[in-house]
Design a protein around this motif. Structure first.
Motif, short mmCIF file in Angstrom:
data_model
loop_
_atom_site.label_atom_id
_atom_site.label_comp_id
_atom_site.label_asym_id
_atom_site.label_seq_id
_atom_site.Cartn_x
_atom_site.Cartn_y
_atom_site.Cartn_z
N THR A 298 0.82 -1.21 0.00
CA THR A 298 0.00 0.00 0.00
C THR A 298 0.86 1.27 0.00
O THR A 298 0.67 2.16 -0.81
CB THR A 298 -0.96 0.00 1.20
N SER A 299 1.82 1.33 0.90
CA SER A 299 2.63 2.55 1.04
C SER A 299 3.98 2.45 0.34
O SER A 299 4.87 3.26 0.63
CB SER A 299 2.82 2.86 2.52
N ALA A 300 4.15 1.55 -0.59
CA ALA A 300 5.45 1.33 -1.23
C ALA A 300 6.09 2.61 -1.74
O ALA A 300 7.29 2.83 -1.58
CB ALA A 300 5.33 0.31 -2.36
N VAL A 301 5.29 3.47 -2.36
CA VAL A 301 5.86 4.70 -2.95
C VAL A 301 6.26 5.72 -1.88
O VAL A 301 6.99 6.66 -2.19
CB VAL A 301 4.90 5.34 -3.98
N LEU A 302 5.82 5.52 -0.67
CA LEU A 302 6.23 6.39 0.44
C LEU A 302 7.45 5.82 1.16
O LEU A 302 8.03 6.50 2.02
CB LEU A 302 5.08 6.56 1.44
N ASP A 303 7.81 4.58 0.84
CA ASP A 303 8.85 3.86 1.57
C ASP A 303 10.13 3.66 0.76
O ASP A 303 10.88 2.71 0.99
CB ASP A 303 8.32 2.50 2.02
N ALA A 304 10.40 4.53 -0.20
CA ALA A 304 11.58 4.36 -1.06
C ALA A 304 12.88 4.28 -0.25
O ALA A 304 13.76 3.48 -0.57
CB ALA A 304 11.65 5.47 -2.10
N ASP A 305 12.99 5.08 0.78
CA ASP A 305 14.23 5.04 1.59
C ASP A 305 14.40 3.67 2.25
O ASP A 305 15.51 3.14 2.28
CB ASP A 305 14.23 6.15 2.63
N LEU A 306 13.33 3.12 2.78
CA LEU A 306 13.38 1.79 3.38
C LEU A 306 13.82 0.76 2.34
O LEU A 306 14.68 -0.09 2.61
CB LEU A 306 12.01 1.42 3.95
N ILE A 307 13.26 0.83 1.14
CA ILE A 307 13.59 -0.12 0.07
C ILE A 307 15.06 0.03 -0.33
O ILE A 307 15.77 -0.96 -0.52
CB ILE A 307 12.67 0.08 -1.15
#
Length: 176
Positions: free
Chosen positions: A87-96
């Motif tokens: 759901t929030s993948a695009v908000l989690d780029a730093d985590l990725i």
């Protein structure tokens, strides 16, 4: 894993019921048919635990640790392209980036109307959590619309086939 290895991550986000998993699986199938190396990970599987670990209220730490462990194994076998849905993948780029060493993140926010997502959720959620998912879906739609970075591509899913959507996204990646 370092950014120098050329790892790329396709981050597919969107509210519940927008079609992230279906589109992710279709992208994987189309890339496989084109003999394009890739790995597909559904982010929801990385933090499915209860109760939440102490000190990790959003489960971000667990998600990152689990993705890092998975990616280490995939990268050791030569993988350099990750399809990641959450759901929030695009908000989690730093985590990725931290977990995979990705040099490039490609963000896609899938969008759909309330009517479309409610219909999809009602067909999918045959257990006790339809109301919960419907409420969360509406909340996340607002948050994602407001907070998704400008580099994220918005792709509508209303009235479109999964193959059409997946083909459009593969074009954004230039992986084929």
């Amino acid at each position: 894993m370092t950014a120098a290895d050329g790892t790329e991550a396709l981050l597919i986000g969107g509210r519940s019921g927008v079609g992230k998993s279906s589109v992710g699986w279709e992208i994987a199938a189309l890339l496989k048919a084109a003999d394009v190396a890739h790995t597909y990970v559904e982010g929801d599987t990385l933090d499915q635990t209860w109760p939440k670990p102490p000190g990790d209220a959003t489960l971000a730490t667990l998600t990152e640790e689990n993705l890092r462990a998975l990616w280490r194994n995939f990268a050791a076998r030569g993988q350099r392209r990750l399809i990641y849905t959450n759901t929030s993948a695009v908000l989690d780029a730093d985590l990725i980036r931290r977990a995979t060493g990705a040099a490039r993140c490609i963000g896609v926010l899938l969008t759909a109307s309330d009517t479309t997502t409610l219909g999809r959720l009602a067909a999918r959620e045959i257990g006790s959590e339809l109301d919960l998912h419907t409420h969360r879906s509406a909340q996340m739609a607002d948050r994602l619309d407001r907070d998704a970075p400008s580099w994220v591509h918005r792709v509508p899913t209303d009235g479109r086939t999964v193959t059409d959507i997946a083909t459009e996204i593969i074009g954004i990646t230039t992986w084929s």
